[in-house]
Design a protein around this motif. Structure first.
Motif, PDB file in Angstrom:
ATOM      1  N   ALA A  71       0.829  -1.206   0.000  1.00 40.00           N
ATOM      2  CA  ALA A  71       0.000   0.000   0.000  1.00 40.00           C
ATOM      3  C   ALA A  71       0.867   1.262   0.000  1.00 40.00           C
ATOM      4  O   ALA A  71       1.974   1.260   0.571  1.00 40.00           O
ATOM      5  N   PRO A  72       0.409   2.339  -0.649  1.00 40.23           N
ATOM      6  CA  PRO A  72      -0.852   2.424  -1.400  1.00 40.23           C
ATOM      7  C   PRO A  72      -0.745   1.735  -2.764  1.00 40.23           C
ATOM      8  O   PRO A  72       0.228   1.949  -3.489  1.00 40.23           O
ATOM      9  N   TRP A  73      -1.713   0.904  -3.062  1.00 44.43           N
ATOM     10  CA  TRP A  73      -1.717   0.134  -4.304  1.00 44.43           C
ATOM     11  C   TRP A  73      -2.965   0.491  -5.116  1.00 44.43           C
ATOM     12  O   TRP A  73      -4.088   0.278  -4.648  1.00 44.43           O
ATOM     13  N   PRO A  74      -2.806   1.013  -6.306  1.00 47.26           N
ATOM     14  CA  PRO A  74      -3.980   1.400  -7.100  1.00 47.26           C
ATOM     15  C   PRO A  74      -4.755   0.190  -7.600  1.00 47.26           C
ATOM     16  O   PRO A  74      -4.177  -0.779  -8.080  1.00 47.26           O
ATOM     17  N   VAL A  75      -6.068   0.244  -7.463  1.00 46.85           N
ATOM     18  CA  VAL A  75      -6.955  -0.819  -7.926  1.00 46.85           C
ATOM     19  C   VAL A  75      -7.927  -0.240  -8.942  1.00 46.85           C
ATOM     20  O   VAL A  75      -8.414   0.880  -8.771  1.00 46.85           O
ATOM     21  N   ASN A  76      -8.181  -0.985 -10.007  1.00 49.14           N
ATOM     22  CA  ASN A  76      -9.076  -0.535 -11.060  1.00 49.14           C
ATOM     23  C   ASN A  76     -10.515  -0.864 -10.669  1.00 49.14           C
ATOM     24  O   ASN A  76     -11.013  -1.963 -10.929  1.00 49.14           O
ATOM     25  N   GLU A  77     -11.180   0.082 -10.040  1.00 51.43           N
ATOM     26  CA  GLU A  77     -12.547  -0.150  -9.560  1.00 51.43           C
ATOM     27  C   GLU A  77     -13.526  -0.278 -10.719  1.00 51.43           C
ATOM     28  O   GLU A  77     -14.660  -0.738 -10.541  1.00 51.43           O
ATOM     29  N   GLY A  78     -13.098   0.115 -11.920  1.00 52.19           N
ATOM     30  CA  GLY A  78     -13.980   0.032 -13.081  1.00 52.19           C
ATOM     31  C   GLY A  78     -14.134  -1.372 -13.614  1.00 52.19           C
ATOM     32  O   GLY A  78     -14.993  -1.646 -14.462  1.00 52.19           O
ATOM     33  N   CYS A  79     -13.293  -2.304 -13.154  1.00 48.93           N
ATOM     34  CA  CYS A  79     -13.354  -3.691 -13.618  1.00 48.93           C
ATOM     35  C   CYS A  79     -14.455  -4.459 -12.888  1.00 48.93           C
ATOM     36  O   CYS A  79     -14.635  -4.298 -11.680  1.00 48.93           O
ATOM     37  N   ASP A  80     -15.154  -5.314 -13.614  1.00 49.09           N
ATOM     38  CA  ASP A  80     -16.096  -6.226 -12.979  1.00 49.09           C
ATOM     39  C   ASP A  80     -15.288  -7.321 -12.284  1.00 49.09           C
ATOM     40  O   ASP A  80     -14.084  -7.461 -12.516  1.00 49.09           O
ATOM     41  N   ALA A  81     -15.936  -8.135 -11.502  1.00 52.85           N
ATOM     42  CA  ALA A  81     -15.251  -9.250 -10.842  1.00 52.85           C
ATOM     43  C   ALA A  81     -14.754 -10.237 -11.882  1.00 52.85           C
ATOM     44  O   ALA A  81     -15.253 -10.287 -13.000  1.00 52.85           O
ATOM     45  N   MET A  82     -13.761 -11.066 -11.481  1.00 50.49           N
ATOM     46  CA  MET A  82     -13.180 -12.050 -12.389  1.00 50.49           C
ATOM     47  C   MET A  82     -14.234 -13.036 -12.861  1.00 50.49           C
ATOM     48  O   MET A  82     -15.114 -13.412 -12.120  1.00 50.49           O
TER      49      MET A  82
END
Length: 431
Positions: A420-431
């Motif tokens: 952390a801090p680690w950027p996460v792509n919140e725009g992606c749907d779940a796997m």
């Protein structure tokens, strides 16, 4: 008809990238390892990769009108040298190809900052399948956890594993330890006993201690996660101790023809899961022969060209090329950048039809990537050494991804929290 289809696609791409004939080269460096303890496996892979890119440059004028600069930076499979190569090439590269799980783990956090995609086909950190967390990392077309699952599936097809013993002979290196979480989970689910047996880097060619342990353990199966000299060393010891070869299986990096050729007929029955297969009758092989090899533009030879690893190198470069094409079409330019290639690698759709259009008939299973799925989970075939070459002995096996999806999400979150801090792509749907 197939040739016409390829021409039609090329024309459509050229139209989408107007002015591409004047495009600059795309810099796609490869962190190669033609030297060092794993050179015997690295050379055919690098040759296959380079020959495919040379073919595209010679036959098609590159990709979308842009020639590919496929410069190699030699690492000798050293993590330290690999990081040096990454730093040296990242400035103008549209992709980095680490070619080692150790190097991949070192550059993984850097790519978020440098905004450059990692292409690690069939290797690297398995939770990279989670594209939401690992926005810049791709281990298409299949990962190590896929391989572990498919190997166990194959063994289970031979009979129940309940009460059986499986020795896990692995390189004592991040690569060798990768499948352990899934293998442990499968052992608990299916009731087999898993016994990890590490092989140190200095023990690769002399595994007498490990095979003494195996002989005393008397496992029903030995599953190998070997690399380079370790493969040949293990196969030699298995023959010497008269372990039944039909019960000895390896991951795709443990299925190198040259390693098995050392034992020849004595190694008959040894198996390796694989997401690639050499098909000398495939159109791409004929094109490489006439447009690259016959023109003296290749470092390969006739024997190597028939092997699994050379053809795998071809498939790997074909995957990269598909990502480049997708990005060019989406952004309407031949001169894509690293961020645009990331989008392209998330939108690869290797259908059966597309595989044939590329002339890769029978050389790779279909797969598809997405924003959330950075692996594709192509599946693979079980190959068996017949004494002279590898042959397919199974239909296409597909991994039960749902079985370890929760584990992947858990490990991805652990990694993100630890870094952390680690950027996460919140725009992606779940796997």
């Amino acid at each position: 008809m197939k040739h016409f289809t390829r021409l039609a696609l090329a024309g459509a791409l050229a139209a989408a990238t107007a002015g591409a004939s004047m495009a600059q080269e795309l810099y796609a460096p490869n962190l190669a390892y033609r030297t060092g303890p794993f050179a015997a496996t690295g050379i055919p892979l690098m040759n296959g990769q380079a020959d495919y890119m040379t073919l595209l440059n010679e036959r098609d004028g590159g990709i979308g009108g842009a020639k590919i600069d496929f410069e190699e930076c030699e690492t000798g499979y050293s993590t330290e040298k690999g990081v040096e190569c990454y730093e040296k090439t990242k400035g103008k590269a549209i992709v980095t190809q680490p070619w080692s799980t150790g190097i991949t783990l070192q550059v993984l956090p850097k790519t978020n900052v440098d905004a450059i995609p990692i292409l690690a086909p069939g290797y690297g950190f398995s939770p990279m399948m989670d594209g939401k967390t690992f926005q810049w990392a791709f281990n298409t077309p299949a990962g190590y956890w896929d391989a572990a699952d498919m190997i166990i599936q194959y063994l289970e097809s031979q009979g129940s594993l309940n009460g059986k013993k499986i020795a896990f002979l692995h390189l004592d290196h991040p690569y060798g330890k990768e499948p352990i979480p899934v293998l442990e989970q499968l052992a608990a689910e299916k009731g087999f006993e898993l016994s990890p047996i590490p092989v140190g880097l200095k023990e690769m060619q002399n595994q007498s201690a490990q095979w003494l342990q195996i002989r005393r353990m008397r496992p029903d199966y030995v599953v190998m996660w070997g690399w380079g000299a370790m493969n040949a060393g293990a196969i030699t010891e298995a023959v010497k101790t008269k372990f039944p070869m039909e019960n000895f299986l390896g991951v795709w990096w443990s299925g190198h023809d040259a390693d098995l050729a050392i034992a020849g007929a004595d190694a008959k029955g040894y198996k390796s899961i694989s997401w690639s297969f050499p098909n000398m009758d495939a159109p791409v092989m004929k094109d490489i022969q006439s447009m690259v090899i016959d023109k003296g533009m290749s470092k390969t030879d006739e024997t190597e060209m028939k092997g699994v690893f050379y053809s795998r190198g071809i498939v790997i470069s074909a995957i990269l090329a598909e990502g480049i094409r997708a990005a060019q079409a989406e952004y309407g330019t031949a001169e894509i950048n690293a961020e645009q290639l990331r989008w392209g690698l998330e939108h690869i759709d290797m259908t059966e039809e597309r595989i044939v259009e590329l002339g890769l008939d029978g050389m790779v299973p279909p797969f598809k990537t997405s924003c959330a799925n950075h692996t594709g989970h192509s599946g693979g075939w079980m190959l068996e050494w017949d004494g002279e070459k590898f042959v397919k002995v199974s239909d296409l096996l597909t991994p039960n991804v749902a079985g370890y999806q929760a584990l992947a999400e858990e490990k991805a979150k652990e990694y993100a929290d630890a870094n952390a801090p680690w950027p996460v792509n919140e725009g992606c749907d779940a796997m």
